[in-house]
Design a protein around this motif. Structure first.
Motif, PDB file in Angstrom:
ATOM      1  N   ILE A  93       7.097  78.869   7.916  1.00  0.00           N
ATOM      2  CA  ILE A  93       5.664  78.517   8.453  1.00  0.00           C
ATOM      3  C   ILE A  93       5.105  79.984   8.618  1.00  0.00           C
ATOM      4  CG2 ILE A  93       4.223  78.111  10.422  1.00  0.00           C
ATOM      5  CD1 ILE A  93       6.132  75.521  10.947  1.00  0.00           C
ATOM      6  N   VAL A 103       9.520  70.878   6.543  1.00  0.00           N
ATOM      7  CA  VAL A 103       9.741  70.786   8.052  1.00  0.00           C
ATOM      8  C   VAL A 103       9.862  69.494   8.680  1.00  0.00           C
ATOM      9  CG1 VAL A 103       7.892  71.184   9.917  1.00  0.00           C
ATOM     10  CG2 VAL A 103       8.007  72.835   8.191  1.00  0.00           C
ATOM     11  N   TYR A 157       2.306  81.706   6.211  1.00  0.00           N
ATOM     12  CA  TYR A 157       0.950  82.196   6.640  1.00  0.00           C
ATOM     13  C   TYR A 157       1.165  83.650   6.196  1.00  0.00           C
ATOM     14  CZ  TYR A 157      -2.701  82.965  10.032  1.00  0.00           C
ATOM     15  OH  TYR A 157      -3.918  83.419  10.657  1.00  0.00           O
ATOM     16  N   ALA A 197       2.216  73.449   9.871  1.00  0.00           N
ATOM     17  CA  ALA A 197       2.833  73.950   8.644  1.00  0.00           C
ATOM     18  C   ALA A 197       1.800  73.907   7.407  1.00  0.00           C
ATOM     19  CB  ALA A 197       3.981  73.198   8.221  1.00  0.00           C
TER      20      ALA A 197
END
Length: 295
Positions: free
Chosen positions: A278, A84, A282, A71
């Motif tokens: 996540i 998370v 990204y 993460a």
């Protein structure tokens, strides 16, 4: 006037004959080549068992640390990391850690296989117009087909177990990664492609060094959707023997256990949020890097 109120149809006897012929041929195929089909998919079963045992046997602190590290690497945000870690701790406190890990292993393996299959198909769809039109039609059918339908052919060929469930999940999760790989490549600026041509790049060099890197934010969006669809198929796949949170939800529905259904549903949503945050973070970082690169 009956023909106005009752729609004409093919003779029911003819339809029944056709249905019986198709079903009979599939059953005959299973009887004749069932062992060969099982042997063909045996390596896949071993891969699934390996991932399942590896993730389930890993101590929970290590799993949480790995997810926190992933993460952080994806988002560079302590808020995402805290979310998370908090979500995974909550799943563990509810006593659902083992089933959650089985679900995570299924989603991870099916996503990996969907990417390995979907990326080449997306490139193929982009490069060849005829193949693209055919694949677009097939993907339209796949995305509108009820998920339960995917279970029928795999169960007829492979029976009940983790392999048919895995195949059904992969098939259901494939369309987004194929479509968004094609879309990402098509959205690459023509000026960039002209510059690559001016530098003498071959078609393959242009694909691997220019188009795919610039298309990565869109491809990541496709991976995100693939993960979400794989998670959405978990409960349905539990009907054919897939272990994990989906099976618990199915049992809760069958026995009318409200709290069991709610808790396991929360765990599935929690895993979906973890993967979504996540992958989205990204993708946003890639988009930001691409924008900076253009400037």
């Amino acid at each position: 006037m009956d023909w106005l109120t009752k729609f004409p149809q093919i003779d029911p006897a003819v339809l029944l004959t056709v249905k019986r012929a198709i079903d009979g041929s599939l059953r005959g195929l299973t009887r004749s080549y069932g062992k060969a089909i099982e042997n063909f998919f045996y390596p896949l079963q071993q891969v699934l068992i390996f991932f399942e045992k590896m993730i389930s046997a890993t101590p929970w602190p290590i799993v949480i640390l790995v997810l926190a590290a992933v993460a952080w690497a994806a988002a560079r945000s302590w808020k995402v990391v805290a979310g998370v870690v908090g979500t995974m701790v909550a799943i563990g406190l509810l006593g659902l850690w083992g089933d959650a890990m089985l679900t995570v292993s299924l989603v991870l393996t099916s996503t990996i296989f969907a990417i390995l299959i979907g990326l080449p198909l997306g490139i193929l769809m982009n490069r060849y117009q005829t193949a693209g039109r055919v694949m677009s039609t097939v993907l339209d059918v796949m995305q509108t087909m009820p998920p339960f339908v995917y279970l029928i052919p795999v169960v007829m060929l492979l029976g009940i177990g983790r392999v048919p469930g895995f195949i059904a999940v992969v098939i259901y999760a494939l369309p987004p990664i194929i479509r968004l790989t094609d879309l990402g490549i098509r959205l690459v600026d023509k000026e960039v492609l002209e510059a690559a041509d001016a530098y003498g790049c071959s078609r393959n060099q242009k694909l691997w060094k220019v188009q795919l890197p610039l298309a990565m934010p869109t491809i990541m969006a496709g991976i995100n959707q693939t993960i979400m669809m794989a998670l959405g198929m978990v409960v349905i796949a539990s009907m054919i023997g897939v272990q994990g949170l989906g099976l618990n939800v199915l049992q809760a529905i069958a026995n009318q256990y409200f709290t069991q259904g709610i808790f396991n549903g929360f765990a599935i949503v929690g895993i979906a949020i973890v993967f979504d945050r996540i992958s989205q973070a990204y993708g946003r970082r890639l988009q930001k890097h691409r924008s900076v690169g253009h400037e």
